[in-house]
Enzyme design. Sequence first.
Site, PDB file in Angstrom:
ATOM      1  N   LEU A 142     -62.817  64.543 -95.566  1.00  0.00           N
ATOM      2  CA  LEU A 142     -62.183  65.291 -96.617  1.00  0.00           C
ATOM      3  C   LEU A 142     -61.296  65.941 -96.768  1.00  0.00           C
ATOM      4  CD1 LEU A 142     -64.664  65.105 -99.582  1.00  0.00           C
ATOM      5  CD2 LEU A 142     -63.321  63.108 -99.148  1.00  0.00           C
ATOM      6  N   ASP A 143     -59.894  66.129 -96.630  1.00  0.00           N
ATOM      7  CA  ASP A 143     -59.663  67.206 -96.694  1.00  0.00           C
ATOM      8  C   ASP A 143     -59.580  67.887 -97.391  1.00  0.00           C
ATOM      9  OD1 ASP A 143     -57.224  65.347 -95.615  1.00  0.00           O
ATOM     10  OD2 ASP A 143     -55.580  65.094 -96.750  1.00  0.00           O
ATOM     11  N   ARG A 144     -59.556  69.728 -96.786  1.00  0.00           N
ATOM     12  CA  ARG A 144     -59.701  70.870 -97.362  1.00  0.00           C
ATOM     13  C   ARG A 144     -59.682  71.484 -98.774  1.00  0.00           C
ATOM     14  NH1 ARG A 144     -59.408  76.776 -96.047  1.00  0.00           N
ATOM     15  NH2 ARG A 144     -58.876  76.342 -94.181  1.00  0.00           N
ATOM     16  N   ARG A 243     -52.342  61.119 -99.656  1.00  0.00           N
ATOM     17  CA  ARG A 243     -50.701  61.317-100.204  1.00  0.00           C
ATOM     18  C   ARG A 243     -49.818  60.877 -99.771  1.00  0.00           C
ATOM     19  NH1 ARG A 243     -53.652  66.713 -97.914  1.00  0.00           N
ATOM     20  NH2 ARG A 243     -51.356  67.578 -98.084  1.00  0.00           N
TER      21      ARG A 243
END
EC number: 5.4.99.-
Length: 305
Positions: A142-144, A243
């Site tokens: 998961l992205d930060r 995104r």
Amino acid sequence: MHHNKRNATQAKRSAIRQFTVSESMELLPFLIHKLSGQGRNSIKSLLAHKQVLVNGSVATEYNRLLEPGQTVAINKERATEKPPLIDLSILHEDEDIIVIHKNAGLLSIASPQENEMTAYRQLTEHVRTENPKGRIFVVHRLDRDTSGVMMFAKSEKVQQLLQESWKDMVKERSYIALVEGRVTKPEGTVSSWLKESSTLKMYSSPYPNDGQHAVTHYKTIRVDKNFSLLEVHLETGRKNQIRVHMQDLGHPIVGDKKYGSKSKALNRLGLHAHVLAFEHPTKGNLLRFQSEIPKSFNNPFRQTQ
């Protein structure tokens, strides 16, 4: 039976002191007498921390009556406390996998340049309190700045099983996205070929078959003139896929400056991994984990209605 116990205690002898009781007396005076160099408070602390065993069972009461022939052991090593978990909580753990909820702002794993407290590092320490050889293996990321449900494997074998059969094993994977502007269609699909630029930014290629195919489905949950809350299902799991696709749609994710967001309505990225349902890699049963939608995702609507 006793021999096994004795062998085990011999192996641990370095950390354990043992005494045999010769006459009836209470536990605290017995310890004060035997551990003459130690103060009363430090002996009470041994009892409080469950480091005193009578015939192999933990004893904490000062006035515990000892009988002749009993064995009193002091374990110098405290029972290992699990390290506190920061910005994450464990939803499920078994011998094969760990499923967590991750807060926004916590890195899943570090890039070589970074040495901060990642989810990966914390979970490695967590499994090592029970098994010093314990390890954690990355299955997906998961992205930060994305919060929500995430899974790690506890062996290389399970990691490979999950990665090789990810598409078949994962039955449901949905995200909640807070995006800019009013999404007019109640549902839709974005499909493109994703590539990475030299600045490590992902983008949709104008040419078919150029890059990795990515498909994102979305449904509106709540909309007004300034914001839309979407439920997003991934058909493929590419880097930064949601995104980029929201930017392609003309509705970038709130707080996502990298992909075109201007809004500061949240002090974080408006993306949350909401549901992960999958077949257990070794047992085959279906597991489903859901992480509540962050309350802040509804705040921008209250302000604009």
